[in-house]
Design a protein around this motif. Structure first.
Motif, PDB file in Angstrom:
ATOM      1  N   ASP B  18     -15.254  11.608  12.838  1.00  0.00           N
ATOM      2  CA  ASP B  18     -15.555  10.242  13.977  1.00  0.00           C
ATOM      3  C   ASP B  18     -14.391   9.384  12.947  1.00  0.00           C
ATOM      4  OD1 ASP B  18     -17.339  10.945  15.371  1.00  0.00           O
ATOM      5  OD2 ASP B  18     -18.624   9.396  14.625  1.00  0.00           O
ATOM      6  N   GLU B  21     -11.117  11.085  13.714  1.00  0.00           N
ATOM      7  CA  GLU B  21     -10.343  10.407  15.304  1.00  0.00           C
ATOM      8  C   GLU B  21      -9.773   8.581  14.630  1.00  0.00           C
ATOM      9  OE1 GLU B  21     -11.954  10.275  19.856  1.00  0.00           O
ATOM     10  OE2 GLU B  21     -13.671  11.433  18.298  1.00  0.00           O
ATOM     11  N   LEU B  22     -10.711   7.972  14.240  1.00  0.00           N
ATOM     12  CA  LEU B  22     -10.691   6.604  14.078  1.00  0.00           C
ATOM     13  C   LEU B  22      -8.659   6.827  13.724  1.00  0.00           C
ATOM     14  CD1 LEU B  22     -11.270   3.432  14.836  1.00  0.00           C
ATOM     15  CD2 LEU B  22     -12.261   3.620  12.343  1.00  0.00           C
ATOM     16  N   TYR B  25      -6.158   7.889  16.066  1.00  0.00           N
ATOM     17  CA  TYR B  25      -5.995   7.248  16.762  1.00  0.00           C
ATOM     18  C   TYR B  25      -4.738   5.955  16.529  1.00  0.00           C
ATOM     19  CZ  TYR B  25      -6.191   3.788  20.337  1.00  0.00           C
ATOM     20  OH  TYR B  25      -6.027   2.561  21.494  1.00  0.00           O
ATOM     21  N   LYS B  29      -0.787   5.859  16.950  1.00  0.00           N
ATOM     22  CA  LYS B  29       0.238   5.150  17.560  1.00  0.00           C
ATOM     23  C   LYS B  29       1.526   4.541  16.766  1.00  0.00           C
ATOM     24  CE  LYS B  29      -3.452   1.686  17.820  1.00  0.00           C
ATOM     25  NZ  LYS B  29      -4.339   0.925  18.700  1.00  0.00           N
ATOM     26  N   LYS B  36      -4.883  16.751  10.124  1.00  0.00           N
ATOM     27  CA  LYS B  36      -6.295  16.699   9.714  1.00  0.00           C
ATOM     28  C   LYS B  36      -6.376  17.869   9.182  1.00  0.00           C
ATOM     29  CE  LYS B  36      -6.910  15.999  14.224  1.00  0.00           C
ATOM     30  NZ  LYS B  36      -7.660  16.078  15.429  1.00  0.00           N
ATOM     31  N   PRO B 111     -16.391  -0.032   5.831  1.00  0.00           N
ATOM     32  CA  PRO B 111     -16.163   0.053   6.728  1.00  0.00           C
ATOM     33  C   PRO B 111     -14.217   0.005   7.436  1.00  0.00           C
ATOM     34  CG  PRO B 111     -17.257  -1.748   7.517  1.00  0.00           C
ATOM     35  CD  PRO B 111     -18.161  -0.886   5.997  1.00  0.00           C
ATOM     36  N   LYS B 113     -11.207  -1.398   8.754  1.00  0.00           N
ATOM     37  CA  LYS B 113     -10.504  -2.050  10.286  1.00  0.00           C
ATOM     38  C   LYS B 113      -9.594  -1.578  10.209  1.00  0.00           C
ATOM     39  CE  LYS B 113     -12.747  -5.983   7.956  1.00  0.00           C
ATOM     40  NZ  LYS B 113     -11.993  -7.118   7.102  1.00  0.00           N
ATOM     41  N   PRO B 114      -9.504  -1.101  11.466  1.00  0.00           N
ATOM     42  CA  PRO B 114      -8.129  -0.396  11.486  1.00  0.00           C
ATOM     43  C   PRO B 114      -6.310  -1.270  11.527  1.00  0.00           C
ATOM     44  CG  PRO B 114      -9.529  -0.120  13.086  1.00  0.00           C
ATOM     45  CD  PRO B 114     -10.270  -1.273  12.453  1.00  0.00           C
ATOM     46  N   ARG B 115      -6.829  -2.867  12.092  1.00  0.00           N
ATOM     47  CA  ARG B 115      -5.333  -2.990  12.428  1.00  0.00           C
ATOM     48  C   ARG B 115      -5.048  -3.571  10.455  1.00  0.00           C
ATOM     49  NH1 ARG B 115      -5.223  -6.497  17.624  1.00  0.00           N
ATOM     50  NH2 ARG B 115      -6.610  -4.529  17.896  1.00  0.00           N
TER      51      ARG B 115
END
Lengths: 231, 231
Positions: B18, B21-22, B25, B29, B36, B111, B113-115
């Motif tokens: 997970d 994948e996060l 993704y 972008k 991986k 956790p 934080k994508p940004r």
DNA sequence: TCGCTATATTACGAAATTGTTAACTTTTTC
DNA sequence: GAAAAAGTTAACAATTTCGTAATATAGCGA
């Protein structure tokens, strides 16, 4: 707008009927298959049968909020990989951390701009489906580098002619999945190539000489499958 | 979002699919080129071929932990300068000292934080890649100076007519990457030039007379590639 | 276990791809 | 504008890859 076949299933979850309608209108245009739920509980009820590829869900909802709902959905084994996209109002008390923690893939801040929404969703789902030509495939000591058209096993270079390379790539990219000869011919040789099915056998054999034999298993009457498990 | 060309290579290492994948993704972008790995051993396998600019790696992993993996990677001469960014869970027993000792550049507490992650990575790699349009290409005894339009091999001057010079430059600038004739014609001859594909062969041959033959490899049915490896 | 069917293995020839050479054309230089 | 250099093409040779068919082996149900 879009004439291609989308067909991916999307579940829309929001307690505001206007938002639901807006989403529905814009996504239906793109040929997605849609389902709607008005709250988290309903979403949970629907999701098991509908098995959407993507869930677009409001974070703030009565009964059960989006985070909570997402968590419960992710807890269902077969739905573990469902993509989730949250909708959140600007300034809404929203813990980004909790959202991603619950398995979210992205979030969109309301008000929704249809164009942006649609392109974002197309992007998410395209990536998920278009079986990308991943540049590097690595599994069980095998490393396949598609850029270099080179493969190594335990560090040693494998000499693989084109067909063998493509066949191995395809199998290794889809481990533990069975393909019959027809499927392999279709995917590796191409749909316009007409060769005898047995041709696959010969290439499989050549691969087995180069990697541990048990990596490519034969299921009699069914097909071939790549798996690094020994038995 | 980001519309520019990033192209920097990043290797993602985590045993949790997970998380992988996060990361994938969010970084895809940004146009990064990704690979991986699920554990440290696999990371080691991949890294030699892939040669990433940055490795994002979980600290806690089965088989081989991140610290150990980092140490082994840093021990490979050509990978000494690879940037490493660790992922660690809050409260995880994690010795910052050991991490930096192993060559880490930074670490991020889960956790994710994508940004924040993305901007941090952009920052790291931007700083690293002050890359100009590379006026000098040096690889395996070959030195190409585009400003002077001159090339030497092991110190001796190579006499290279324009087309040969451009072709060699292009190949050497992208080592270990395969190009078919069309791509080479497009990139070296230009999109408006109309010549027969086989013209490339003749130029390749002439180059092979001037540098070690094995530097330019033929992959039948695929294309040509520059690589200083012998076999 | 026997017999049937599916798969494995092998060798060989056909086909596809690339290497090499040389003649020819275009461009550059003097 | 002639000579030289560079670039392109085409023909043929060499090589590699691929597909097929014939035969051997293994798996499975009766």
């Amino acid at each position: 707008m879009n004439t291609q076949f989308n067909q991916a299933k999307i579940l829309l979850v929001d307690d505001d009927p206007d938002i639901l309608e807006l989403l529905e209108y814009n996504l239906a245009k793109e040929n997605y298959v849609l389902a709607k739920a008005h709250d988290g509980q309903q979403a949970l009820d629907i999701v098991k049968q509908f098995k959407p590829a993507l869930i677009i869900m409001d974070v703030m909802m009565p009964v059960m909020d989006g985070i909570e709902t997402a968590r419960k959905i992710k807890a269902i084994p077969e739905l573990k990989n469902t993509l989730i996209l949250f909708l959140t109002a600007r300034g809404e008390e929203f813990t980004e951390v909790a959202a991603f923690d619950a398995g979210a893939h992205d979030y969109i801040i309301k008000p929704i701009k249809p164009r942006a929404l649609v392109s974002r969703i197309n992007a998410i789902l395209k990536r998920d489906s278009a079986e990308e030509s991943q540049e590097i495939i690595a599994i069980g000591g095998l490393v396949i580098n598609r850029t270099q058209y080179a493969a190594t096993f335990d560090g040693r270079t494998l000499v693989l002619p084109k067909k063998e390379f493509e066949l191995l790539s395809y199998l290794a990219k889809n481990p533990n999945k069975v393909f019959n000869r027809d499927e392999l011919l279709e995917k590796v040789w191409g749909s316009d190539v007409y060769v005898v099915e047995r041709t696959v056998d010969v290439h499989i054999r050549k691969l087995r000489e180069k990697i541990p034999e048990y990596y490519i298993k034969t299921l009699k009457g069914v097909g071939y499958l790549f798996s690094i498990e020994k038995a």
